[in-house]
Design a protein around this motif. Structure first.
Motif, mmCIF file in Angstrom:
data_model
loop_
_atom_site.group_PDB
_atom_site.id
_atom_site.type_symbol
_atom_site.label_atom_id
_atom_site.label_comp_id
_atom_site.label_asym_id
_atom_site.label_seq_id
_atom_site.Cartn_x
_atom_site.Cartn_y
_atom_site.Cartn_z
ATOM 1 N N ARG A 143 9.461 8.067 7.584
ATOM 2 C CA ARG A 143 8.327 8.628 6.821
ATOM 3 C C ARG A 143 7.961 7.675 5.697
ATOM 4 O O ARG A 143 8.729 6.745 5.384
ATOM 5 N N ALA A 144 6.778 7.899 5.132
ATOM 6 C CA ALA A 144 6.343 7.046 4.022
ATOM 7 C C ALA A 144 5.355 7.806 3.150
ATOM 8 O O ALA A 144 4.732 8.780 3.591
ATOM 9 N N GLU A 145 5.234 7.369 1.893
ATOM 10 C CA GLU A 145 4.208 7.913 0.987
ATOM 11 C C GLU A 145 3.372 6.738 0.525
ATOM 12 O O GLU A 145 3.913 5.701 0.140
ATOM 13 N N PHE A 146 2.062 6.935 0.530
ATOM 14 C CA PHE A 146 1.169 5.816 0.282
ATOM 15 C C PHE A 146 0.494 5.919 -1.075
ATOM 16 O O PHE A 146 0.290 7.008 -1.608
ATOM 17 N N HIS A 147 0.088 4.757 -1.585
ATOM 18 C CA HIS A 147 -0.693 4.731 -2.819
ATOM 19 C C HIS A 147 -2.080 5.300 -2.565
ATOM 20 O O HIS A 147 -2.607 5.233 -1.446
ATOM 21 N N ALA A 148 -2.682 5.796 -3.621
ATOM 22 C CA ALA A 148 -4.103 6.185 -3.576
ATOM 23 C C ALA A 148 -4.939 4.910 -3.632
ATOM 24 O O ALA A 148 -4.405 3.793 -3.742
ATOM 25 N N ALA A 149 -6.261 5.040 -3.581
ATOM 26 C CA ALA A 149 -7.161 3.896 -3.725
ATOM 27 C C ALA A 149 -7.047 3.366 -5.159
ATOM 28 O O ALA A 149 -6.784 4.145 -6.061
ATOM 29 N N PRO A 150 -7.242 2.085 -5.378
ATOM 30 C CA PRO A 150 -7.609 1.112 -4.352
ATOM 31 C C PRO A 150 -6.414 0.526 -3.585
ATOM 32 O O PRO A 150 -6.563 0.148 -2.441
ATOM 33 N N LEU A 151 -5.218 0.486 -4.205
ATOM 34 C CA LEU A 151 -4.119 -0.261 -3.576
ATOM 35 C C LEU A 151 -3.734 0.281 -2.199
ATOM 36 O O LEU A 151 -3.358 -0.477 -1.317
ATOM 37 N N GLY A 152 -3.842 1.579 -2.018
ATOM 38 C CA GLY A 152 -3.457 2.191 -0.751
ATOM 39 C C GLY A 152 -4.315 1.728 0.422
ATOM 40 O O GLY A 152 -3.966 1.943 1.578
ATOM 41 N N PHE A 153 -5.443 1.088 0.110
ATOM 42 C CA PHE A 153 -6.339 0.612 1.177
ATOM 43 C C PHE A 153 -6.394 -0.911 1.213
ATOM 44 O O PHE A 153 -7.303 -1.485 1.793
ATOM 45 N N GLU A 154 -5.417 -1.534 0.571
ATOM 46 C CA GLU A 154 -5.352 -3.001 0.556
ATOM 47 C C GLU A 154 -3.982 -3.440 1.079
ATOM 48 O O GLU A 154 -3.190 -4.071 0.377
ATOM 49 N N ALA A 155 -3.713 -3.103 2.343
ATOM 50 C CA ALA A 155 -2.405 -3.422 2.931
ATOM 51 C C ALA A 155 -2.251 -4.931 3.114
ATOM 52 O O ALA A 155 -3.200 -5.616 3.494
ATOM 53 N N GLY A 156 -1.070 -5.435 2.824
ATOM 54 C CA GLY A 156 -0.805 -6.864 3.021
ATOM 55 C C GLY A 156 -1.386 -7.694 1.884
ATOM 56 O O GLY A 156 -1.990 -7.173 0.943
ATOM 57 N N THR A 157 -1.203 -8.997 2.000
ATOM 58 C CA THR A 157 -1.726 -9.890 0.957
ATOM 59 C C THR A 157 -3.243 -9.914 1.021
ATOM 60 O O THR A 157 -3.816 -10.214 2.066
ATOM 61 N N PRO A 158 -3.897 -9.566 -0.062
ATOM 62 C CA PRO A 158 -5.368 -9.571 -0.050
ATOM 63 C C PRO A 158 -5.898 -11.010 -0.159
ATOM 64 O O PRO A 158 -5.124 -11.936 -0.416
ATOM 65 N N PRO A 159 -7.194 -11.209 0.004
ATOM 66 C CA PRO A 159 -7.773 -12.551 -0.166
ATOM 67 C C PRO A 159 -7.845 -12.897 -1.658
ATOM 68 O O PRO A 159 -8.894 -12.757 -2.291
ATOM 69 N N ILE A 160 -6.721 -13.338 -2.209
ATOM 70 C CA ILE A 160 -6.581 -13.465 -3.666
ATOM 71 C C ILE A 160 -7.581 -14.470 -4.247
ATOM 72 O O ILE A 160 -8.342 -14.147 -5.169
ATOM 73 N N ALA A 161 -7.572 -15.690 -3.704
ATOM 74 C CA ALA A 161 -8.485 -16.716 -4.241
ATOM 75 C C ALA A 161 -9.928 -16.263 -4.091
ATOM 76 O O ALA A 161 -10.756 -16.457 -4.989
ATOM 77 N N MET A 169 0.842 -1.203 0.000
ATOM 78 C CA MET A 169 0.000 0.000 0.000
ATOM 79 C C MET A 169 0.874 1.250 0.000
ATOM 80 O O MET A 169 0.390 2.363 -0.023
ATOM 81 N N VAL A 170 2.202 1.023 -0.006
ATOM 82 C CA VAL A 170 3.134 2.128 0.171
ATOM 83 C C VAL A 170 3.957 2.330 -1.103
ATOM 84 O O VAL A 170 4.342 1.374 -1.762
ATOM 85 N N ARG A 171 4.141 3.577 -1.449
ATOM 86 C CA ARG A 171 4.904 3.924 -2.658
ATOM 87 C C ARG A 171 6.371 4.131 -2.309
ATOM 88 O O ARG A 171 7.261 3.670 -2.988
ATOM 89 N N VAL A 172 6.599 4.848 -1.195
ATOM 90 C CA VAL A 172 7.959 5.106 -0.725
ATOM 91 C C VAL A 172 7.974 4.869 0.776
ATOM 92 O O VAL A 172 7.161 5.460 1.493
ATOM 93 N N ALA A 173 8.839 3.994 1.241
ATOM 94 C CA ALA A 173 8.945 3.759 2.691
ATOM 95 C C ALA A 173 10.356 4.055 3.144
ATOM 96 O O ALA A 173 11.323 3.525 2.591
ATOM 97 N N GLU A 174 10.485 4.928 4.129
ATOM 98 C CA GLU A 174 11.768 5.192 4.769
ATOM 99 C C GLU A 174 11.588 4.873 6.245
ATOM 100 O O GLU A 174 10.478 4.596 6.680
ATOM 101 N N TYR A 175 12.657 4.950 7.021
ATOM 102 C CA TYR A 175 12.501 4.610 8.433
ATOM 103 C C TYR A 175 11.545 5.560 9.155
ATOM 104 O O TYR A 175 10.787 5.160 10.012
#
Ligand code: PMP
Length: 401
Positions: free
Chosen positions: A260-278, A252-258
């Motif tokens: 600070r971070a910059e996040f994706h917009a929706a939808p990916l920015g609100f789908e942190a971690g592995t989604p329920p793929i199957a 969900m993150v575009r740039v991660a530093e120790y």
């Protein structure tokens, strides 16, 4: 004449349940699954599972394509403006919690969040807790005698302090379509954001979210003949821009530093971690299956069954229907009989219905009840299911009275 469902054979569990002596009348809790979905899940796992949006290898590309195809199918099903308006969550409940955290920054002390008296706990507690966190007020719209949001009362209660309105499209207890357009436009006129809990409504008919013009809409896959563990948050393009990120982690993150971070917009920015793929791929398969059915035939079948259910209940002495159900379900109590005793006897006879407060304790209290029995129908139910239910009901009532 016995009413048949032409789609019953598409759901293998129905035959299994029938062989076990079970009559499934609890689809508002969760629906049985079509073979098309089972095949899609087996196909995905058999061909090689892979994570999405991460690796470049071929299995990952295949999984990502199938996952994103499902997003397009959901967007089409709901008539969203496009797939970027569809965020996958783990359920309707999670989607509502996402909203309650993502919109928190818009609320000040004494602002108002408006819900209705019939909300499922999933569309009550996230707002109640948000109100407590922000010192905001939770305003509850009362119902009229039919179990619909009382519009004159809503007009008086929705005001300039209303920031959010969150209401159900179809009550999971009363089975009544709510006057959504009217309530939403009252909120819009005050500049409030509008949220629709479509967990039950999405199952019946097709809903055009661009026409409904709500800001957000949530649903669960498992009630719409899809797998469990998947929910959908629809957000109108500009409404999604108002959401703050709420869960943090991979992808969900575009740039991660120790620090600070910059996040994706929706939808990916609100789908942190592995989604329920199957599950998401499976939901796509369920929607393909549903899209291939004759929608008018499904609606007619559901209406005929529902009418037979209501008629049968109304014919029985002492049976009291809750509200004025318009589709797919009926909740009832019986004078002089405790719902838990009746549920016990129905269960013993293989009738799978739900009893209790249906995750709507405040509504039950308003109705002066501790619980009720709910019978709910899917497109695979038939006249035989209703006949078995009514026979079991009559036997139970004979024993209890
Ligand atoms: N809202 C309503 C009206 C529901 O009926 C339900 C499911 N019972 C939910 C929300 C929550 O859905 P889920 O449990 O799938 O998250």
């Amino acid at each position: 004449m016995i009413l048949h469902s032409p789609w019953r054979a598409d759901f293998p569990a129905l035959a299994v349940l029938e062989a076990q002596g079970q009559t499934y009348l609890d689809s508002a809790a969760t629906a049985q699954k079509p073979q098309a979905l089972i095949d899609a899940l087996t196909g995905y796992y058999t061909c090689g599972a892979a994570n999405v949006h991460r690796a470049q290898h071929q299995p990952a590309e295949r999984a990502t394509r199938a996952f994103e195809d499902a997003r397009v199918k959901v967007a089409r099903w709901l008539n969203a403006a496009g797939p970027t308006e569809i965020v996958f969550t783990h359920g309707a409940t999670e989607a509502l919690n996402l909203l309650a955290y993502g919109l928190e920054h818009l609320l000040q002390a004494d602002d108002e969040i408006v819900i209705s008296a019939l909300e499922h706990h999933a569309n009550l507690l996230p707002w109640q807790q948000l109100a407590l966190r922000r010192g905001a007020r939770l305003v509850v719209l009362p119902l009229d005698a039919q179990g619909l949001i009382d519009l004159p009362a809503a007009a008086a209660l929705i005001g300039p302090r209303t920031r959010l309105l969150a209401v159900s499209q179809l009550s999971n207890v009363l089975g009544s379509w709510q006057p959504l357009q009217a309530v939403l436009s009252l909120a819009r006129a005050q500049g409030a954001l509008t949220i629709v809990d479509g967990a039950q409504g999405v199952v019946h008919g097709r809903h055009d979210l661009q026409a409904l013009a709500c800001d957000f809409y949530v649903m669960s896959s498992h009630k719409l003949y899809g797998p469990d563990g998947v929910g959908v948050l629809y957000g109108r393009g500009e409404s999604l821009l108002q959401l703050r990120h709420w869960q943090f982690g991979g992808e969900m993150v575009r740039v991660a530093e120790y620090h600070r971070a910059e996040f994706h917009a929706a939808p990916l920015g609100f789908e942190a971690g592995t989604p329920p793929i199957a599950g998401v791929i499976g939901l796509g398969a369920s929607l393909d299956y549903l899209a291939g059915l004759d929608a008018t035939a499904v609606e007619t079948h559901e209406q005929t069954l529902h009418r037979a259910l209501l008629d049968g209940l109304r014919q029985r002495e002492g049976v009291r229907l809750l509200g004025a159900p318009s589709v797919a379900l009926a909740s009832f109590v019986v004078d002089g009989v405790h719902h838990a005793d009746l549920a016990h006897l129905l269960t013993e006879q293989g009738i799978a219905v739900r009893s209790g407060n249906h995750c709507a304790m405040p509504l039950m209290k308003e109705l002066g009840l501790t619980g009720a029995i709910r019978v709910s129908l899917g497109l695979y139910n038939d006249g035989g299911d209703l006949q078995r239910f009514f026979e079991a009901l009559d036997r139970s009532l004979e024993l209890l009275r």
